[in-house]
Design a protein around this motif. Structure first.
Motif, PDB file in Angstrom:
ATOM      1  N   THR A 542      41.821  41.301  42.485  1.00 24.68           N
ATOM      2  CA  THR A 542      41.888  41.765  41.095  1.00 24.68           C
ATOM      3  C   THR A 542      42.907  40.905  40.370  1.00 24.68           C
ATOM      4  OG1 THR A 542      41.371  44.023  41.803  1.00 24.68           O
ATOM      5  CG2 THR A 542      42.251  43.730  39.584  1.00 24.68           C
ATOM      6  N   THR A 543      42.458  40.149  39.364  1.00 27.24           N
ATOM      7  CA  THR A 543      43.317  39.221  38.628  1.00 27.24           C
ATOM      8  C   THR A 543      44.170  39.979  37.611  1.00 27.24           C
ATOM      9  OG1 THR A 543      41.711  38.806  36.878  1.00 27.24           O
ATOM     10  CG2 THR A 543      41.499  37.491  38.893  1.00 27.24           C
ATOM     11  N   GLY A 546      42.295  41.912  35.055  1.00 23.75           N
ATOM     12  CA  GLY A 546      41.464  43.021  35.487  1.00 23.75           C
ATOM     13  C   GLY A 546      40.147  42.606  36.110  1.00 23.75           C
ATOM     14  N   GLU A 547      39.820  41.323  36.101  1.00 24.41           N
ATOM     15  CA  GLU A 547      38.573  40.852  36.698  1.00 24.41           C
ATOM     16  C   GLU A 547      38.654  40.955  38.217  1.00 24.41           C
ATOM     17  OE1 GLU A 547      35.860  36.750  36.948  1.00 24.41           O
ATOM     18  OE2 GLU A 547      37.835  36.752  35.973  1.00 24.41           O
ATOM     19  N   GLN A 548      37.559  41.371  38.843  1.00 21.70           N
ATOM     20  CA  GLN A 548      37.501  41.501  40.296  1.00 21.70           C
ATOM     21  C   GLN A 548      36.615  40.417  40.891  1.00 21.70           C
ATOM     22  OE1 GLN A 548      36.442  45.523  41.431  1.00 21.70           O
ATOM     23  NE2 GLN A 548      38.585  46.153  41.360  1.00 21.70           N
ATOM     24  N   TYR A 573      48.480  39.689  41.188  1.00 25.69           N
ATOM     25  CA  TYR A 573      47.145  39.775  41.772  1.00 25.69           C
ATOM     26  C   TYR A 573      47.156  40.858  42.846  1.00 25.69           C
ATOM     27  CZ  TYR A 573      45.851  35.403  39.485  1.00 25.69           C
ATOM     28  OH  TYR A 573      45.574  34.437  38.555  1.00 25.69           O
ATOM     29  N   ARG A 574      46.102  41.673  42.859  1.00 25.81           N
ATOM     30  CA  ARG A 574      45.956  42.735  43.851  1.00 25.81           C
ATOM     31  C   ARG A 574      44.868  42.335  44.855  1.00 25.81           C
ATOM     32  NH1 ARG A 574      48.241  47.465  41.421  1.00 25.81           N
ATOM     33  NH2 ARG A 574      48.683  47.098  39.210  1.00 25.81           N
ATOM     34  N   THR A 581      45.845  46.919  51.531  1.00 27.64           N
ATOM     35  CA  THR A 581      46.083  46.376  50.193  1.00 27.64           C
ATOM     36  C   THR A 581      47.347  45.528  50.209  1.00 27.64           C
ATOM     37  OG1 THR A 581      47.372  48.320  49.503  1.00 27.64           O
ATOM     38  CG2 THR A 581      44.985  48.351  49.072  1.00 27.64           C
TER      39      THR A 581
END
Length: 682
Positions: A542-543, A546-548, A573-574, A581
């Motif tokens: 996840t940038t 919010g883009e995955q 970044y996640r 996680t």
């Protein structure tokens, strides 16, 4: 064609000057004596002096060279704010058209991008490199189109012509930024870390705000909001929640009208470390490998070791109380009831029931493990006896049960397929680089739970690791690890194995068998997943926007899966993979291009003024271009100037004597004879 008269003296200049003095003295004497031919004699002497000076007429064929104007367009990150990028492009195009329309003038147009590794705007470096490629005698001027924010002032070149700064800022520009200073690279778990936080308003900011909101988030969890004073330093205490990398994010909400929100968030990455690791080592009786654990743990400066050895068991009846056989009394109650939670690891080395530790104490050890503690059993023949620790309340947490057999035969310890993937034993064979020496004794056990990472005689479990509740348990079914330390049959990786084992039990992050993390290099991250499974699923990234993005992981070593990802943006970044996680910050904590975003003219103004150039605000429009003479002011209302250099290239040179020898002889003879005839009145 250009002609000049040059002199190439036949004698030393001082000698010619001396002859001139003698000529003057002689003419003066002739005049004093009343000799009527003195003017003719003087002319003859002048002809001789002129001939000695060697006058020639030089005719040059010259080809004029064009003037060069250097223009640097700043297209770094800070120039993307507001309408600076559009203004820069339009101004550069307009000036390029004006320069190219001038006769005998060339333009060197340079586009400046962000410096590597967050070095910011290298404006003076770009100008220096452009000057180094051109003849200084042809440089007619320099133009910088920028917001004036640069980070290489020490590279300022010696400019041979007027230098101008056309700045792209607006008077109404303002911005809010957050800064975190004094952030350490490491922090001790359980202790507060003090950092300095400051939220500042820059430029023409509204004057109505006195406090602002700041959100603090750790590892991407839900943030906590605080109110802090504006434009003031505050000390912020932070306590790290876990070992390893902790990613702290500080942010303040974006306000309408500010230039950018890129400096409203700061990422700080701090590694959490334990201050001291506390270990309790209980040795059941002296034996050949008794000092193995002690030497290992004492060699680690981060370990506080408490070691007790049972020198004499109570079954030896000689009338002496056990408490009187040691230098200090064995503080069993304090260690196993009152202080047990203070230890990170408890090791029982060849310990068996002797009546020293009652069952209630051992039951407390079991509770300690289930609550998050760690116990290691280094088993000897005692573990297979009727007094084994297995026949105590510890039975509920031990991963294997003894069969009462002690295998007294040689064997070479081996790593299992699972052990090749486990961080405690993976790579030990490659690291040691030689065949391991054999051990002489193994306690036969039947595995009930956990992971057998090493085997011994006939592939029987030798080292079994298990998780119990929140804690960890390890069983080493042999007391002959010390043979490796003595170098028997070449030895083996004894210290490394025991070090890894102890640190795995104390939950050091780098030895977790199921883990997900990433390592950053610039804007690229290496995502690493360690697992005991043969395969793992894709990782979901996840940038900051919010883009995955989903990416598959490739196994690069047993139990280690990796992939590379180039992050498009600076920020948090996640990472998600199955139940694991992780978070990582890419880019600097505070990008240097967004530390100060308000246009600045004061830094470059002294440099520009020294060249005769000027600072012009593009908010007033694009300035006109004029030619000015060298040494004159090169800036005025609505215009900037360049200085034509008049440079040329000489194609050919021809020289002709002004006084050929025959003419010198004729003139000198004529004047001398004329003076003699006049004085003789003939």
């Amino acid at each position: 064609m250009t002609g000049n008269i040059l002199f190439d003296p036949l004698l030393n200049v001082w000698l010619i000057a001396a002859l001139a003095v003698l000529l003057v003295v002689g003419i003066a004497f002739a005049y004093w004596r009343g000799l009527s031919g003195w003017p003719l004699r003087a002319l003859g002497g002048l002809v001789i002096l002129g001939a000695l000076l060697g006058p020639v007429y030089q005719l040059e064929e010259r080809e004029p060279l064009s003037d060069i104007v250097i223009m640097v367009e700043d297209e770094t990150a800070s120039q993307t704010l507001a309408d600076r990028g559009t203004t820069t492009s339009k101004t550069a195009d307009a000036l390029a058209t004006a320069i190219e329309a001038r006769p005998n003038t060339e333009l060197r147009r340079i586009t400046l991008r962000d410096g590597p590794d967050n070095t910011g705007t290298r404006l003076m470096t770009a100008l220096s490199e452009a000057l180094a490629e051109e003849p200084r005698g042809r440089i007619a001027g320099g133009i910088l189109i920028s917001d004036g924010r640069l980070h290489d002032l020490d590279r300022t070149p010696d400019m041979p012509a007027p230098l101008h700064l056309l700045h792209t800022g607006q008077e109404q520009d303002w911005d809010r930024k957050i800064e975190v200073n004094n952030a350490p690279a490491f922090g001790i778990l359980g202790e507060d870390i003090s950092m300095t936080l400051r939220v500042s308003d820059l430029g023409a900011a509204p004057a109505d705000a006195t406090t602002v909101s700041v959100d603090v988030s750790i590892d991407g969890e839900a943030p906590q909001r605080f109110q802090v004073p504006l434009n003031e330093d505050i000390d912020l205490p932070v306590r790290l929640p876990h070992g390893g990398r902790n990613v702290l994010q500080f942010s303040t909400p974006t306000v309408d009208g500010e230039l950018t929100d890129r400096n409203n968030t700061v990422l700080v990455q701090i590694n959490g470390v334990r201050d001291r690791l506390s270990v309790l080592l209980v040795s059941g009786e002296p034996h050949a490998g008794g000092r193995t654990w002690r030497n290992l743990l004492k060699s680690d400066s981060s370990v506080d070791l408490v070691h007790f050895t049972i020198l004499r068991p109570p079954e030896k009846q000689d009338g002496v109380p056990v408490r009187e056989l040691s230098l200090i009394a064995f503080p069993t109650r304090q260690l196993f009831l009152e202080k047990i939670d203070d230890f990170d690891l408890i090791i029982f080395d060849r310990y068996k029931r002797r009546g020293i530790l009652p069952s209630v104490y051992l039951e407390n050890v079991r509770n300690y493990v289930e609550g998050g503690g760690a116990v290691l059993i280094a088993a000897g023949p005692d573990f297979a006896s009727a007094d084994s620790l297995f026949r105590t309340p510890l039975e509920a947490i031990l991963p294997a049960r003894p069969t009462a057999r002690v295998l007294e035969e040689r064997f070479r310890p081996a790593i299992t397929d699972l052990g090749q993937r486990h961080p405690v034993t993976s790579g030990l064979e490659q690291d040691f680089g030689a065949e391991w020496g054999r051990w002489m004794r193994q306690i036969e056990v039947e595995q009930a739970s956990g992971d057998a990472v090493m085997t011994g005689v006939d592939d029987r479990p030798l080292l079994v690791l298990d998780r119990v509740g929140e804690g960890r348990v390890a069983l080493l079914a042999s007391d002959h690890a010390w043979l490796w330390n003595r170098g028997y049959e070449g030895g083996g990786p004894q210290l490394e194995l025991l070090r890894r084992l102890a640190h795995w039990m104390m939950k050091e992050p780098e030895l977790e068998e199921e883990a997900l993390w990433a390592e950053a290099t610039g804007q690229q991250m290496r995502i690493i997943r360690r697992s005991l499974e043969d395969t793992v699923g894709p990782v979901i990234i996840t940038t900051p926007s919010g883009e995955q993005i989903e990416m598959s992981l490739e196994e690069v070593a047993p139990g280690r899966f990796e992939t590379l990802y180039d992050g498009p943006d600076i920020g948090l970044y996640r990472l998600e993979n199955q139940d694991h996680t992780a978070v990582i910050g890419l880019g600097p904590a505070a990008p240097v291009e967004f530390v100060n975003t308000i246009a600045d003219t004061t830094t470059l103004e002294p440099i520009v003024d020294a060249t005769g150039g000027g600072v012009v605000a593009l908010s007033d429009g694009t300035p006109r271009l004029r030619a000015v003479r060298e040494g004159r002011a090169a800036v005025g209302r609505g215009w900037i100037g360049i200085t034509p250099r008049g440079a040329y290239e000489t194609r050919s040179v021809r020289q002709t004597d002004l006084l050929p020898p025959w003419l010198v002889l004729l003139l000198m003879s004529g004047f001398v004879v004329g003076g003699w005839l006049r004085e003789g009145r003939r």
